[in-house]
Design an enzyme around this catalytic site. Structure first.
Site, PDB file in Angstrom:
ATOM      1  N   CYS A 135      88.314  19.668 -22.392  1.00 27.49           N
ATOM      2  CA  CYS A 135      88.047  20.335 -21.100  1.00 27.49           C
ATOM      3  C   CYS A 135      86.576  20.228 -20.695  1.00 27.49           C
ATOM      4  O   CYS A 135      86.253  20.147 -19.504  1.00 27.49           O
ATOM      5  CB  CYS A 135      88.469  21.800 -21.172  1.00 27.49           C
ATOM      6  SG  CYS A 135      88.013  22.641 -22.684  1.00 27.49           S
ATOM      7  N   HIS A 247      84.355  26.539 -17.150  1.00 30.06           N
ATOM      8  CA  HIS A 247      83.247  26.023 -17.957  1.00 30.06           C
ATOM      9  C   HIS A 247      82.119  25.582 -17.032  1.00 30.06           C
ATOM     10  O   HIS A 247      82.357  24.883 -16.032  1.00 30.06           O
ATOM     11  CB  HIS A 247      83.693  24.787 -18.757  1.00 30.06           C
ATOM     12  CG  HIS A 247      84.612  25.092 -19.909  1.00 30.06           C
ATOM     13  ND1 HIS A 247      84.936  26.363 -20.321  1.00 30.06           N
ATOM     14  CD2 HIS A 247      85.260  24.248 -20.760  1.00 30.06           C
ATOM     15  CE1 HIS A 247      85.753  26.288 -21.373  1.00 30.06           C
ATOM     16  NE2 HIS A 247      85.966  25.030 -21.654  1.00 30.06           N
TER      17      HIS A 247
HETATM   18  N1  LIG Z   1      92.349  26.146 -23.312  1.00 34.97           N
HETATM   19  C1  LIG Z   1      91.742  25.118 -22.767  1.00 34.97           C
HETATM   20  O1  LIG Z   1      90.879  25.244 -21.860  1.00 34.97           O
HETATM   21  C2  LIG Z   1      92.069  23.738 -23.220  1.00 34.97           C
HETATM   22  C3  LIG Z   1      91.554  22.689 -22.487  1.00 34.97           C
HETATM   23  C4  LIG Z   1      91.829  21.384 -22.912  1.00 34.97           C
HETATM   24  C5  LIG Z   1      92.600  21.183 -24.018  1.00 34.97           C
HETATM   25  N2  LIG Z   1      93.126  22.239 -24.711  1.00 34.97           N
HETATM   26  C6  LIG Z   1      94.008  21.936 -25.838  1.00 34.97           C
HETATM   27  O2  LIG Z   1      95.324  22.297 -25.434  1.00 34.97           O
HETATM   28  C7  LIG Z   1      96.071  22.730 -26.571  1.00 34.97           C
HETATM   29  C8  LIG Z   1      96.642  24.112 -26.295  1.00 34.97           C
HETATM   30  O3  LIG Z   1      95.578  25.012 -26.089  1.00 34.97           O
HETATM   31  P1  LIG Z   1      95.746  26.469 -25.503  1.00 34.97           P
HETATM   32  O4  LIG Z   1      94.394  26.855 -25.082  1.00 34.97           O
HETATM   33  O5  LIG Z   1      96.854  26.530 -24.515  1.00 34.97           O
HETATM   34  O6  LIG Z   1      96.157  27.289 -26.825  1.00 34.97           O
HETATM   35  P2  LIG Z   1      97.018  28.636 -26.996  1.00 34.97           P
HETATM   36  O7  LIG Z   1      96.888  29.527 -25.822  1.00 34.97           O
HETATM   37  O8  LIG Z   1      96.630  29.162 -28.325  1.00 34.97           O
HETATM   38  O9  LIG Z   1      98.549  28.120 -27.055  1.00 34.97           O
HETATM   39  C9  LIG Z   1      99.029  27.353 -28.134  1.00 34.97           C
HETATM   40  C10 LIG Z   1     100.452  26.907 -27.872  1.00 34.97           C
HETATM   41  O10 LIG Z   1     100.851  26.022 -28.922  1.00 34.97           O
HETATM   42  C11 LIG Z   1     102.077  26.484 -29.464  1.00 34.97           C
HETATM   43  N3  LIG Z   1     102.159  26.177 -30.898  1.00 34.97           N
HETATM   44  C12 LIG Z   1     101.318  26.546 -31.875  1.00 34.97           C
HETATM   45  N4  LIG Z   1     101.749  26.088 -33.077  1.00 34.97           N
HETATM   46  C13 LIG Z   1     102.907  25.425 -32.839  1.00 34.97           C
HETATM   47  C14 LIG Z   1     103.842  24.750 -33.657  1.00 34.97           C
HETATM   48  N5  LIG Z   1     103.670  24.631 -34.980  1.00 34.97           N
HETATM   49  N6  LIG Z   1     104.936  24.201 -33.066  1.00 34.97           N
HETATM   50  C15 LIG Z   1     105.119  24.290 -31.735  1.00 34.97           C
HETATM   51  N7  LIG Z   1     104.255  24.925 -30.899  1.00 34.97           N
HETATM   52  C16 LIG Z   1     103.167  25.488 -31.447  1.00 34.97           C
HETATM   53  C17 LIG Z   1     102.068  27.981 -29.240  1.00 34.97           C
HETATM   54  O11 LIG Z   1     103.384  28.443 -29.313  1.00 34.97           O
HETATM   55  P3  LIG Z   1     103.753  29.924 -29.872  1.00 34.97           P
HETATM   56  O12 LIG Z   1     103.578  30.846 -28.690  1.00 34.97           O
HETATM   57  O13 LIG Z   1     105.186  29.768 -30.281  1.00 34.97           O
HETATM   58  O14 LIG Z   1     102.828  30.208 -30.991  1.00 34.97           O
HETATM   59  C18 LIG Z   1     101.467  28.036 -27.831  1.00 34.97           C
HETATM   60  O15 LIG Z   1     102.448  27.760 -26.874  1.00 34.97           O
HETATM   61  C19 LIG Z   1      95.110  22.640 -27.758  1.00 34.97           C
HETATM   62  O16 LIG Z   1      95.302  21.397 -28.394  1.00 34.97           O
HETATM   63  C20 LIG Z   1      93.747  22.719 -27.103  1.00 34.97           C
HETATM   64  O17 LIG Z   1      92.747  22.104 -27.892  1.00 34.97           O
HETATM   65  C21 LIG Z   1      92.882  23.511 -24.327  1.00 34.97           C
END
Ligand SMILES: NC(=O)c1ccc[n+]([C@@H]2O[C@H](COP(=O)([O-])OP(=O)(O)OC[C@H]3O[C@@H](n4cnc5c(N)ncnc54)[C@H](OP(=O)(O)O)[C@@H]3O)[C@@H](O)[C@H]2O)c1
Length: 341
Positions: A135, A247
């Site tokens: 991001c 950000h």
């Molecule tokens: N947040 C940002 O600004 C941003 C920007 C760019 C990239 N990212 C990337 O996007 C991804 C998600 O980030 P997020 O910020 O949305 O995180 P988050 O809010 O912590 O959400 C994580 C998600 O992944 C799922 N998950 C976790 N472990 C899993 C497993 N073993 N099998 C299947 N699903 C699983 C969770 O499901 P449950 O609810 O079932 O646990 C939840 O839906 C990450 O790789 C992060 O690095 C994030």
């Protein structure tokens, strides 16, 4: 079989549908009228059986397993790196395209790393997995590329100020909980971050490496070079701030050819997906609050450095939209437009 038209319905899976990014992917698929025929909401075993909202209806969440990708055209991965590592190849093997938001595939030579306004042609080389940059990198390269195209870029010094939602729901929950603790007169208790984030600024995003850089900082350098196909020097410090969404970054840019602030402003304003907000006489500058809910990268404070020919710019982007969900969906839209899926 005849080629599908761009408006023909696609089968779409969202992996991490219950997370901070996944929720925005679901919202934007509907908002941007992506031609979703079937929608599969996937997450961990913990969330299986719960529901998420898509286009005004409830969709039951299933566990993300290889079979869940049978017949899927696009799978948006917004979960964990290890999950993407195991399951993105399963999507490709089944003839679909995995668009991954984790860092797992970003620097893999076989996987395009794409910001559609900058390097869409890289999509033509895909082998079933396409990676979305970090991001922080997306806002950074969106502000850098217009300048690079008109004057070349030799080096950039950047300090980022990153929202807690960049760490997903755990970051948002930690800030909200600590705000309540401070509001009650209690000491904030750190759990997810190593020290309190409320009323504080942490010069650490993710974790430190042995060389003293954070993993986030090093991503910014290597991802930028891959997207731009240019060995630009990037010197960076990534900082976490108690802001929910958005950000920000301050960038000091050394160009290869002279560039005035006026010419930089014009180049930035003309670039798709970038909007200039730069009116110091009336305190006009973009902030994280301004950019939340918007897809453009906002740029301001464009000025010449007092001690050199370098240019300062200030840049903000919504990390959950252009920094994640919007960019991922734009990739799918571009692939559909190019007849790649
Ligand atoms: N947040 C940002 O600004 C941003 C920007 C760019 C990239 N990212 C990337 O996007 C991804 C998600 O980030 P997020 O910020 O949305 O995180 P988050 O809010 O912590 O959400 C994580 C998600 O992944 C799922 N998950 C976790 N472990 C899993 C497993 N073993 N099998 C299947 N699903 C699983 C969770 O499901 P449950 O609810 O079932 O646990 C939840 O839906 C990450 O790789 C992060 O690095 C994030």
């Amino acid at each position: 079989m005849s080629q599908r038209t761009p408006s023909d319905p696609r089968c779409v899976a969202v992996v991490g549908a219950t997370g901070a990014v996944g929720e925005v992917v679901l919202r934007l698929l509907a908002e941007r009228s992506f031609p979703v025929g079937e929608l599969r909401a996937l997450a961990s075993e913990r969330s299986a059986g719960t529901t998420v909202s898509f286009a005004g209806r409830d969709v039951e969440v299933q566990e993300a397993k290889p079979e869940a990708f049978d017949g899927v055209d696009f799978a948006f991965f917004a979960a964990t790196g290890s999950l993407s590592k195991g399951l993105a190849p399963e999507v490709a093997r089944r003839g679909g395209v995995a668009i991954d938001k984790s860092s797992t595939w970003r620097l893999n030579d076989e996987v395009p790393l794409v910001v559609p306004e900058i390097n869409p042609d890289d999509l033509d080389k895909h082998k079933g997995i396409v990676s979305c940059p970090n991001c922080t990198t997306i806002g950074f390269v969106m502000a850098l590329e217009p300048i690079r195209r008109v004057a070349g870029v030799r080096s950039v010094v950047v300090t980022t100020l990153q929202a807690v939602s960049g760490s997903g729901k755990p970051g948002l929950e930690e800030l909200a909980r600590q705000k309540a603790e401070v509001g009650r007169g209690d000491a904030p208790v750190p759990d997810f971050y190593p020290t309190p984030i409320v009323d504080n600024v942490l010069p650490l995003c993710e974790t430190f490496r042995d060389d003293g850089y954070s993993t986030e900082e090093v991503k910014l350098l290597h991802e930028t070079r891959k997207i731009l196909a240019d060995d630009v020097d990037v010197s960076m410090t990534c900082v976490r701030v108690p802001v929910p969404v958005g950000h920000s970054a301050t960038m000091l840019i050394e160009t290869e050819r002279p560039l005035t602030p006026e010419a930089a402003r014009a180049a930035l304003a003309a670039f798709p997906g970038v909007a200039v907000v730069d009116d110091p006489a009336h305190n006009g500058f973009p902030t994280a609050r301004d950019v939340e809910g918007r897809d453009e990268v906002l740029v301001g404070r464009i000025r010449k450095d007092l001690g050199s020919d370098r240019l300062w710019i200030w840049q903000v982007s919504d990390n959950l939209r252009k920094g994640a969900a919007t960019n991922a969906i734009q990739i799918a839209e571009e692939m559909v437009r190019r007849g790649l899926k």
